[in-house]
Design a protein around this motif. Structure first.
Motif, PDB file in Angstrom:
ATOM      1  N   PRO A 188       0.851  -1.199   0.000  1.00 31.07           N
ATOM      2  CA  PRO A 188       0.000   0.000   0.000  1.00 31.07           C
ATOM      3  C   PRO A 188       0.882   1.243   0.000  1.00 31.07           C
ATOM      4  N   ILE A 189       0.503   2.241  -0.770  1.00 28.79           N
ATOM      5  CA  ILE A 189       1.350   3.427  -0.858  1.00 28.79           C
ATOM      6  C   ILE A 189       1.506   4.108   0.490  1.00 28.79           C
ATOM      7  N   ALA A 190       0.534   3.916   1.382  1.00 30.04           N
ATOM      8  CA  ALA A 190       0.646   4.486   2.727  1.00 30.04           C
ATOM      9  C   ALA A 190       1.838   3.919   3.486  1.00 30.04           C
ATOM     10  N   GLU A 191       2.311   2.735   3.074  1.00 29.11           N
ATOM     11  CA  GLU A 191       3.426   2.084   3.760  1.00 29.11           C
ATOM     12  C   GLU A 191       4.718   2.140   2.956  1.00 29.11           C
ATOM     13  N   PHE A 192       4.685   2.772   1.791  1.00 30.05           N
ATOM     14  CA  PHE A 192       5.823   2.717   0.870  1.00 30.05           C
ATOM     15  C   PHE A 192       6.932   3.695   1.227  1.00 30.05           C
ATOM     16  N   HIS A 193       6.602   4.974   1.382  1.00 30.00           N
ATOM     17  CA  HIS A 193       7.607   5.975   1.719  1.00 30.00           C
ATOM     18  C   HIS A 193       7.842   6.005   3.221  1.00 30.00           C
ATOM     19  N   LEU A 194       9.085   6.285   3.610  1.00 29.57           N
ATOM     20  CA  LEU A 194       9.466   6.269   5.019  1.00 29.57           C
ATOM     21  C   LEU A 194       9.819   7.673   5.498  1.00 29.57           C
ATOM     22  N   PRO A 195       9.419   8.033   6.710  1.00 24.22           N
ATOM     23  CA  PRO A 195       9.872   9.309   7.287  1.00 24.22           C
ATOM     24  C   PRO A 195      11.363   9.226   7.585  1.00 24.22           C
ATOM     25  N   PRO A 196      12.043  10.375   7.704  1.00 19.35           N
ATOM     26  CA  PRO A 196      13.505  10.333   7.836  1.00 19.35           C
ATOM     27  C   PRO A 196      13.993   9.739   9.151  1.00 19.35           C
ATOM     28  N   GLY A 197      13.323  10.074  10.269  1.00 17.33           N
ATOM     29  CA  GLY A 197      13.831   9.584  11.550  1.00 17.33           C
ATOM     30  C   GLY A 197      15.324   9.852  11.663  1.00 17.33           C
ATOM     31  N   ASP A 198      16.074   8.831  12.064  1.00 15.36           N
ATOM     32  CA  ASP A 198      17.529   8.979  12.109  1.00 15.36           C
ATOM     33  C   ASP A 198      18.215   8.253  10.961  1.00 15.36           C
TER      34      ASP A 198
END
Length: 328
Positions: A188-198
């Protein structure tokens, strides 16, 4: 540009099998990758050309949705009659992106994988955790006018550049991939991109050698659709704020809403709280203000991009008025 080996894949299976060598990258349209290679930000030792694979068709699904091949050019997708009729926000988002020449080469799969246009990411003399992990983020405290205000971390505030991905996020697209070890995966595209975090250098959930083959769209959302892009000039400019969405109204109340945002987030941004603030409410204030409050409550400016927060509020409320036919 550094020297590299080149191979052409005849099948998707051959493409992922040829990825085993360290330093390998897929290349299709190359509209982002080649620029990064010229600047030696990306330095692959081997390119696997997938541009001739049979992944350039748009097919109707039994549920009323569409299956879009990863190699469909952006121009073709934007001009497809089914996309125009059923997914207006997607067609408009594609036409708002880049120039006609780039849209003719850029692919659907590649568009989802665009890398940030942060000035410091492109400046190899500047510290950038996304380009060189552990070096720092020059955009924090630097010139950050186009940077993100949502989803940022102390390690990265780079915004995601794609217009198309914002519409895909609003439409709940699903990515279909072929994995190097074999077998398909549906993401699902909602799970595809990741936030930067560390770890801002890790931008998606794709594994090494995993190839996007198709994008599946469910049936179109109810109601009127929109894609609105606010930018510094009318063409060939990235979004400062963009809104993709659809809203339906029944019996004087908002029955459904799907809204995603570009230019604001570190990835195509969608917050369920924005939609919850609208469902069941009468169009207009205070519902529109509540939706804007929900969107921008976690927003954080970094100096020269502070203006994005009030700009996003005005843009969202204007879009909601358009979507619901509410007078000014």
């Amino acid at each position: 540009m550094r020297t590299f080996d080149y191979a052409r894949a005849d099948t998707p299976e051959a493409a992922v099998a040829g990825f085993a060598q360290t330093g390998t990258r897929f290349i299709a349209g190359g509209t982002n990758l080649l620029d990064l290679m010229k600047l030696q930000i990306e330095t692959p030792t081997r390119l696997v050309d997938i541009s001739r694979l049979p992944l350039a068709d748009i097919e109707e699904r039994e549920d009323g949705g569409l299956t879009i091949g990863a190699l469909v050019p952006n121009s073709d997708l934007a001009a497809d009659k089914r996309v125009i009729a059923k997914y207006e926000m997607l067609s408009r988002a594609l036409l708002a992106g880049a120039s006609g020449q780039l849209r003719n080469k850029a692919t659907t799969g590649g568009n989802l994988l665009q890398r940030t246009r942060c000035n410091y990411f492109y400046d190899t003399a500047a510290p950038c955790n996304k380009r060189a992990p552990g070096t720092g983020c020059a955009a924090i405290g630097g010139f950050n006018r186009i940077m993100a205000v949502l989803g940022t971390s102390d390690h990265c505030i780079a915004s995601h550049p794609s217009d198309m991905a914002v519409a895909m996020r609003a439409l709940d697209a699903t990515l279909v991939t072929l994995r190097a070890e074999g077998g398909q995966r549906r993401i699902p595209i909602a799970e595809f991109h990741l936030p930067p975090g560390d770890t801002p250098h890790i931008e998606t959930v794709l594994q090494p050698g995993e190839l996007i083959t198709h994008i599946e769209l469910p049936p179109p959302p109810a109601g009127r659709q929109i894609y609105r892009k606010v930018r510094d000039r009318a063409s060939y400019a990235f979004a400062l704020v963009s809104v993709a969405g659809a809203v339906s109204v029944e019996d004087g109340r908002i029955a459904s809403a799907t809204l995603a945002f570009g230019g604001l987030g570190v990835m195509p941004w969608r917050d369920p709280a924005v939609e919850r603030a609208l469902i069941g409410q009468a169009p207009g204030s205070p519902a529109f203000e509540a939706a804007a409050d929900a969107l921008l409550a976690p927003a954080k400016g970094h100096g020269s991009n502070d203006f994005k927060i009030p700009l996003a509020r005005r843009t969202l409320i204007s879009c909601l008025r358009h979507l619901t036919g509410t007078s000014l």
